[in-house]
Design an enzyme around this catalytic site. Structure first.
Site, PDB file in Angstrom:
ATOM      1  N   CYS A 117     124.855  36.140 113.907  1.00 53.60           N
ATOM      2  CA  CYS A 117     124.015  36.484 112.749  1.00 53.60           C
ATOM      3  C   CYS A 117     123.708  37.980 112.670  1.00 53.60           C
ATOM      4  O   CYS A 117     123.283  38.473 111.633  1.00 53.60           O
ATOM      5  CB  CYS A 117     122.720  35.691 112.784  1.00 53.60           C
ATOM      6  N   HIS A 257     117.812  38.762 107.900  1.00 54.60           N
ATOM      7  CA  HIS A 257     118.767  37.662 108.073  1.00 54.60           C
ATOM      8  C   HIS A 257     118.095  36.376 107.591  1.00 54.60           C
ATOM      9  O   HIS A 257     116.926  36.135 107.859  1.00 54.60           O
ATOM     10  CB  HIS A 257     119.138  37.554 109.552  1.00 54.60           C
ATOM     11  N   ASN A 287     121.984  29.641 105.624  1.00 50.78           N
ATOM     12  CA  ASN A 287     122.298  30.670 106.608  1.00 50.78           C
ATOM     13  C   ASN A 287     123.815  30.878 106.642  1.00 50.78           C
ATOM     14  O   ASN A 287     124.544  30.051 107.180  1.00 50.78           O
ATOM     15  CB  ASN A 287     121.771  30.212 107.976  1.00 50.78           C
TER      16      ASN A 287
HETATM   17  O1  UT7 Z   1     120.747  32.197 112.459  1.00 57.19           O
HETATM   18  C1  UT7 Z   1     120.948  32.114 113.824  1.00 57.19           C
HETATM   19  C2  UT7 Z   1     119.705  31.877 114.552  1.00 57.19           C
HETATM   20  N1  UT7 Z   1     119.190  30.579 114.245  1.00 57.19           N
HETATM   21  C3  UT7 Z   1     117.918  30.451 113.901  1.00 57.19           C
HETATM   22  O2  UT7 Z   1     117.238  31.434 113.757  1.00 57.19           O
HETATM   23  C4  UT7 Z   1     117.401  29.053 113.742  1.00 57.19           C
HETATM   24  C5  UT7 Z   1     116.090  28.931 114.440  1.00 57.19           C
HETATM   25  N2  UT7 Z   1     115.570  27.562 114.455  1.00 57.19           N
HETATM   26  C6  UT7 Z   1     115.109  26.949 113.345  1.00 57.19           C
HETATM   27  O3  UT7 Z   1     115.177  27.495 112.266  1.00 57.19           O
HETATM   28  C7  UT7 Z   1     114.405  25.638 113.526  1.00 57.19           C
HETATM   29  O4  UT7 Z   1     114.238  25.376 114.893  1.00 57.19           O
HETATM   30  C8  UT7 Z   1     115.162  24.425 112.881  1.00 57.19           C
HETATM   31  C9  UT7 Z   1     115.114  24.534 111.367  1.00 57.19           C
HETATM   32  C10 UT7 Z   1     116.590  24.376 113.376  1.00 57.19           C
HETATM   33  C11 UT7 Z   1     114.456  23.117 113.269  1.00 57.19           C
HETATM   34  O5  UT7 Z   1     113.107  23.181 112.862  1.00 57.19           O
HETATM   35  P1  UT7 Z   1     111.930  22.871 113.917  1.00 57.19           P
HETATM   36  O6  UT7 Z   1     110.672  23.026 113.161  1.00 57.19           O
HETATM   37  O7  UT7 Z   1     112.131  23.725 115.106  1.00 57.19           O
HETATM   38  O8  UT7 Z   1     112.186  21.361 114.220  1.00 57.19           O
HETATM   39  P2  UT7 Z   1     112.330  20.648 115.652  1.00 57.19           P
HETATM   40  O9  UT7 Z   1     113.711  20.817 116.158  1.00 57.19           O
HETATM   41  O10 UT7 Z   1     111.182  21.042 116.508  1.00 57.19           O
HETATM   42  O11 UT7 Z   1     112.114  19.147 115.229  1.00 57.19           O
HETATM   43  C12 UT7 Z   1     110.858  18.655 114.731  1.00 57.19           C
HETATM   44  C13 UT7 Z   1     111.039  17.211 114.340  1.00 57.19           C
HETATM   45  C14 UT7 Z   1     111.693  16.364 115.412  1.00 57.19           C
HETATM   46  O12 UT7 Z   1     111.144  15.064 115.320  1.00 57.19           O
HETATM   47  P3  UT7 Z   1     109.992  14.592 116.328  1.00 57.19           P
HETATM   48  O13 UT7 Z   1     110.583  14.730 117.692  1.00 57.19           O
HETATM   49  O14 UT7 Z   1     108.843  15.526 116.093  1.00 57.19           O
HETATM   50  O15 UT7 Z   1     109.735  13.194 115.889  1.00 57.19           O
HETATM   51  C15 UT7 Z   1     113.134  16.328 114.987  1.00 57.19           C
HETATM   52  O16 UT7 Z   1     113.810  15.193 115.462  1.00 57.19           O
HETATM   53  O17 UT7 Z   1     111.898  17.129 113.191  1.00 57.19           O
HETATM   54  C16 UT7 Z   1     113.010  16.291 113.479  1.00 57.19           C
HETATM   55  N3  UT7 Z   1     114.178  16.834 112.798  1.00 57.19           N
HETATM   56  C17 UT7 Z   1     114.498  16.512 111.534  1.00 57.19           C
HETATM   57  N4  UT7 Z   1     113.935  15.699 110.644  1.00 57.19           N
HETATM   58  C18 UT7 Z   1     114.518  15.619 109.445  1.00 57.19           C
HETATM   59  C19 UT7 Z   1     115.069  17.735 113.264  1.00 57.19           C
HETATM   60  N5  UT7 Z   1     115.987  18.008 112.312  1.00 57.19           N
HETATM   61  C20 UT7 Z   1     115.653  17.265 111.243  1.00 57.19           C
HETATM   62  C21 UT7 Z   1     116.213  17.128 109.959  1.00 57.19           C
HETATM   63  N6  UT7 Z   1     115.614  16.290 109.093  1.00 57.19           N
HETATM   64  N7  UT7 Z   1     117.327  17.791 109.581  1.00 57.19           N
END
Ligand code: UT7
Length: 332
Positions: A117, A257, A287
């Site tokens: 990125c 980004h 992204n």
């Molecule tokens: O560009 C390169 C660098 N990359 C980044 O900068 C990305 C950085 N990370 C992120 O943007 C975020 O971590 C994500 C968007 C990838 C994920 O968001 P998050 O708020 O960190 O979610 P999480 O992984 O902590 O998951 C929270 C909950 C989980 O459920 P429980 O365990 O709380 O019941 C996940 O299973 O959301 C669930 N979950 C989803 N639910 C619906 C994870 N992905 C999804 C989804 N739809 N697509």
């Protein structure tokens, strides 16, 4: 005393494929929903490059053609093409070589640069140094990724985030102090475990097993990356302002980004920048990895004014991150 040569952006081009993949489309593919994606990331839809034989170079070519037309020059005028990408057409030859051939850029040399990125920022810094050296007059820097080629559309943790696209800028010598003014680039390979592709390199060449195990897709531990990204992008952007004796009020635009709107908001807040000065198109393109920053510049070009201080800022796989200060060189 002669003024030092700086590298000014003198034209921009961009390309996004026509095909859209919306949050509602994704609802039918994986266990997710529009509300979750919008509130957690800010993304509503992304573009996907479809069609047999279509690759990253096929987005670089139209983006570069657009900037050549805007500047009134031809592909033969290009001295060097640098493509920031982690989704090259092939492992080798480079996407830059392939794109130069398709463009008819017969006098150019070029190469790909893999910094995920941060690919565009890294490539911009190298391109600027080539121009500042006095040796090259027309260097094109592109950020391009066909992320759909390395995304597992059954993995909801990654498939909701990424899209395809390319942005490109032309760098030319400037003796009035416009262009790339400063850049802070960082990397930390110990972060590689949180965001990488497991197979396909010399460590684990492609095999039936790597394909069966889905190891040719992007792997991301989102929460860990998020934590480092918020701190990395905000810290480096604030440091860039500080070392140039600037405050948020001196900055016309932040070009972040586009990985997650929450990371972008944190960076703007840390810089003391009001959110109306932040370029944001994540809702439409998701992204696009190395493509995000030049695609923002491409879309905002008409609003940029000569003399504007602009900060570009990125964080991504590697880990790689950084921030670049530009004094904008033209009114369009
Ligand atoms: O560009 C390169 C660098 N990359 C980044 O900068 C990305 C950085 N990370 C992120 O943007 C975020 O971590 C994500 C968007 C990838 C994920 O968001 P998050 O708020 O960190 O979610 P999480 O992984 O902590 O998951 C929270 C909950 C989980 O459920 P429980 O365990 O709380 O019941 C996940 O299973 O959301 C669930 N979950 C989803 N639910 C619906 C994870 N992905 C999804 C989804 N739809 N697509």
């Amino acid at each position: 005393m002669t003024q030092k040569i700086s590298a000014a952006i003198t034209a921009i081009g961009g390309y996004v494929p026509n095909d859209k993949l919306t949050n509602f489309d994704l609802e039918k593919m994986v266990d997710t929903n529009d509300e979750w994606i919008r509130t957690r990331t800010g993304i509503e839809e992304r573009r996907i490059l479809k069609g047999e034989g279509k690759a990253t170079s096929d987005m670089v070519v139209p983006a570069v053609q657009e900037l050549l037309a805007k500047r009134g020059i031809t592909a033969e005028d290009i001295d060097c093409l640098i493509v920031g990408t982690v989704t090259p057409d092939m492992v080798f030859p480079s996407t830059a070589n392939i794109a130069c051939d398709k463009l008819g850029a017969k006098n150019a040399w070029g190469f790909d640069l893999a910094a995920a990125c941060s690919g565009f920022l890294y490539a911009l810094t190298i391109g600027a140094a080539l121009v500042e050296s006095g040796r090259y007059k027309k260097v094109v820097v592109a950020g391009a990724d066909k992320m759909s080629a390395i995304i597992d559309y059954t993995d909801r943790a990654t498939c909701i985030i990424f899209g395809d696209g390319c942005g490109a800028v032309l760098l030319e010598p400037d003796e009035e102090g416009f262009g790339v003014k400063d850049s802070i680039l960082r990397s930390d390979g110990s972060g590689g475990k949180y965001l990488h592709m497991k197979a396909g390199g010399s460590l684990k060449p492609a095999s039936v097993e790597t394909v069966t195990n889905k190891e040719h897709y992007a792997y991301q531990e989102g929460q860990a990356v998020f934590k480092f990204a918020v701190k990395g992008m905000a810290d480096v952007s604030a440091e860039l302002l500080e070392r140039n004796n600037l405050t948020g009020e001196d900055i016309a635009w932040l070009v972040p980004h586009q990985a997650n709107k929450r990371i972008i908001d944190a960076t703007a807040d840390r810089m003391g920048l009001s959110h109306d000065k932040v370029m944001l198109n994540i809702q439409r393109y998701g992204n696009t990895t190395a493509g995000t920053i030049p695609l923002c510049l491409w879309e905002w070009e008409k609003q940029l004014k000569k003399g504007d201080n602009i900060v570009l800022s990125a964080f991504g796989g590697g880990f790689t991150w950084g921030a670049t200060l530009i004094k904008w060189a033209y009114n369009s």
